[in-house]
Scaffold this motif. Sequence first.
Motif, PDB file in Angstrom:
ATOM      1  N   LEU A 185      15.625  30.492  78.331  1.00 54.71           N
ATOM      2  CA  LEU A 185      15.252  29.379  79.131  1.00 54.71           C
ATOM      3  C   LEU A 185      15.376  27.853  78.364  1.00 54.71           C
ATOM      4  O   LEU A 185      15.061  28.169  77.377  1.00 54.71           O
ATOM      5  CB  LEU A 185      13.772  29.486  79.361  1.00 54.71           C
ATOM      6  CG  LEU A 185      12.733  28.651  80.333  1.00 54.71           C
ATOM      7  CD1 LEU A 185      13.194  28.057  81.504  1.00 54.71           C
ATOM      8  CD2 LEU A 185      11.891  28.503  80.630  1.00 54.71           C
ATOM      9  N   CYS A 195      16.178  25.542  87.879  1.00 56.62           N
ATOM     10  CA  CYS A 195      14.655  26.238  87.354  1.00 56.62           C
ATOM     11  C   CYS A 195      13.744  24.863  87.550  1.00 56.62           C
ATOM     12  O   CYS A 195      14.435  23.498  87.004  1.00 56.62           O
ATOM     13  CB  CYS A 195      13.605  26.894  86.243  1.00 56.62           C
ATOM     14  SG  CYS A 195      14.845  28.266  86.041  1.00 56.62           S
ATOM     15  N   GLY A 203      11.525  35.392  89.317  1.00 54.96           N
ATOM     16  CA  GLY A 203      10.455  35.364  90.210  1.00 54.96           C
ATOM     17  C   GLY A 203       9.564  36.295  90.146  1.00 54.96           C
ATOM     18  O   GLY A 203       8.878  36.545  89.927  1.00 54.96           O
ATOM     19  N   THR A 205      17.005  24.936  82.621  1.00 57.73           N
ATOM     20  CA  THR A 205      17.486  26.482  83.209  1.00 57.73           C
ATOM     21  C   THR A 205      17.198  27.567  82.592  1.00 57.73           C
ATOM     22  O   THR A 205      17.110  27.693  81.255  1.00 57.73           O
ATOM     23  CB  THR A 205      19.111  25.809  82.566  1.00 57.73           C
ATOM     24  OG1 THR A 205      19.362  25.972  81.735  1.00 57.73           O
ATOM     25  CG2 THR A 205      19.647  24.848  84.166  1.00 57.73           C
ATOM     26  N   ARG A 213      20.667  29.776  86.336  1.00 62.29           N
ATOM     27  CA  ARG A 213      20.277  28.894  87.671  1.00 62.29           C
ATOM     28  C   ARG A 213      19.004  27.771  87.253  1.00 62.29           C
ATOM     29  O   ARG A 213      18.568  27.816  86.170  1.00 62.29           O
ATOM     30  CB  ARG A 213      18.296  30.570  87.688  1.00 62.29           C
ATOM     31  CG  ARG A 213      18.011  30.028  89.370  1.00 62.29           C
ATOM     32  CD  ARG A 213      17.144  31.433  89.618  1.00 62.29           C
ATOM     33  NE  ARG A 213      18.374  32.703  90.081  1.00 62.29           N
ATOM     34  CZ  ARG A 213      18.110  32.825  90.898  1.00 62.29           C
ATOM     35  NH1 ARG A 213      17.978  31.702  92.095  1.00 62.29           N
ATOM     36  NH2 ARG A 213      18.711  34.083  91.641  1.00 62.29           N
ATOM     37  N   VAL A 234       6.316  27.838  85.407  1.00 63.66           N
ATOM     38  CA  VAL A 234       8.209  27.786  85.514  1.00 63.66           C
ATOM     39  C   VAL A 234       8.733  28.471  86.679  1.00 63.66           C
ATOM     40  O   VAL A 234       7.835  29.125  87.521  1.00 63.66           O
ATOM     41  CB  VAL A 234       9.207  28.847  84.493  1.00 63.66           C
ATOM     42  CG1 VAL A 234      10.576  28.716  84.866  1.00 63.66           C
ATOM     43  CG2 VAL A 234       9.100  27.715  82.996  1.00 63.66           C
ATOM     44  N   GLU A 235       8.779  27.590  87.596  1.00 63.28           N
ATOM     45  CA  GLU A 235       9.378  28.131  88.749  1.00 63.28           C
ATOM     46  C   GLU A 235      10.637  28.227  89.060  1.00 63.28           C
ATOM     47  O   GLU A 235      11.648  26.856  88.870  1.00 63.28           O
ATOM     48  CB  GLU A 235       8.721  26.151  90.310  1.00 63.28           C
ATOM     49  CG  GLU A 235       7.947  26.765  89.985  1.00 63.28           C
ATOM     50  CD  GLU A 235       6.633  28.172  90.671  1.00 63.28           C
ATOM     51  OE1 GLU A 235       7.182  28.505  91.767  1.00 63.28           O
ATOM     52  OE2 GLU A 235       5.617  28.247  90.189  1.00 63.28           O
ATOM     53  N   PHE A 236      11.412  29.063  89.611  1.00 63.01           N
ATOM     54  CA  PHE A 236      12.989  29.915  89.831  1.00 63.01           C
ATOM     55  C   PHE A 236      12.819  29.070  90.993  1.00 63.01           C
ATOM     56  O   PHE A 236      12.698  29.531  92.087  1.00 63.01           O
ATOM     57  CB  PHE A 236      12.706  30.911  89.515  1.00 63.01           C
ATOM     58  CG  PHE A 236      12.329  31.790  88.323  1.00 63.01           C
ATOM     59  CD1 PHE A 236      13.273  31.684  87.509  1.00 63.01           C
ATOM     60  CD2 PHE A 236      11.183  32.479  87.644  1.00 63.01           C
ATOM     61  CE1 PHE A 236      12.828  32.193  85.769  1.00 63.01           C
ATOM     62  CE2 PHE A 236      11.452  33.055  87.123  1.00 63.01           C
ATOM     63  CZ  PHE A 236      11.692  32.582  85.845  1.00 63.01           C
ATOM     64  N   THR A 237      13.781  28.279  90.988  1.00 66.80           N
ATOM     65  CA  THR A 237      14.794  27.567  92.384  1.00 66.80           C
ATOM     66  C   THR A 237      15.799  28.534  93.056  1.00 66.80           C
ATOM     67  O   THR A 237      16.360  30.309  92.007  1.00 66.80           O
ATOM     68  CB  THR A 237      15.447  26.675  92.141  1.00 66.80           C
ATOM     69  OG1 THR A 237      16.755  26.635  91.014  1.00 66.80           O
ATOM     70  CG2 THR A 237      14.318  25.600  91.499  1.00 66.80           C
TER      71      THR A 237
END
Length: 311
Positions: free
Chosen positions: A218, A184, A153, A202, A182, A161-164
């Motif tokens: 994605l 998301c 991000g 993901t 990752r 989209v929020e990247f965790t």
Amino acid sequence: MASPWWKVALSEEVTATKPFAIDVGDQPVVLWRDAQGIARALEDRCPHRRAPLSRGCVRENGWLQCGYHGWSYDGETGRLKDIPNMKDEQKFPPVYKAAAFAVSESGGFVSVNLDQKTALPAPVVPQGFDLCDTAHVALGHDQWINALFDDPGLVLNIRSVEFTPYLMSDLREENGLLVMERFCLWGKLHWPSYATAEFPITFITRTDPQTGETEAVLRDDSFRTLLTAQLAPVPAARGVTQVRWRARLGDELKGSHAVGLRHKGSFAVRDTVDAAALRVLIPSASHLAGKLREDILSAAPAAPSSVSAAA
């Protein structure tokens, strides 16, 4: 180790009407198309007075003409072909020859190899990447790639989209590439709770260990591809990284967030990086990258793996 191929331009950036200046590290390069439409690359310095050839013009016969004294050069060899007010049959000394670089064009990118004698890479079949752009980021090449590993991000913007910080597995080697997966989330809010054990999307990256060229995918929780992007970071002068990219949406987008990707500006490489966030970023994946790169490149000295071929 073989000299790498760098994706230095989008195909549409290189024309027969105007020279195009780029650089690979501290090496200035000028690109253009000759009379046959073939992309050519020379050192962006005229051998005569070292003026940038990119400030000149492309002649009708496809030669590149310096804007300072009008000397003209052939793109395939870099040889001096013409000097104003001199006869055409005049033989010019070989010292006046611009360094020519190997060029390959495939998949919507123009690639340059600073070793002119290197073998051409295998062509890539076009995949309809209709979204594209270029970003110039004030961050070093390795630092940009490490940021992509540790928090995508910071360098990418994908709508909603929020990247965790949660990885599906550690950064690993797979078919000669560095692979990361990752978890998301959609949007900043998650109903009914901010905390969840379920991650509906993901983000997967496959990165060439030498150039950093990356395929990013994605996917939703049904393994449908929502978006695919080709990222081509190239080290440039003064610590800048040039990132050319192409992207396309998946064929089947379901859900309001996924459908929202069809809106303009759904994907972009960020021109600026949040320095405060970067400073405190925990190296959750990049701390493994150095050793993995070393192992991959030492095991395959001939040439790095192709991102597109492995995708």
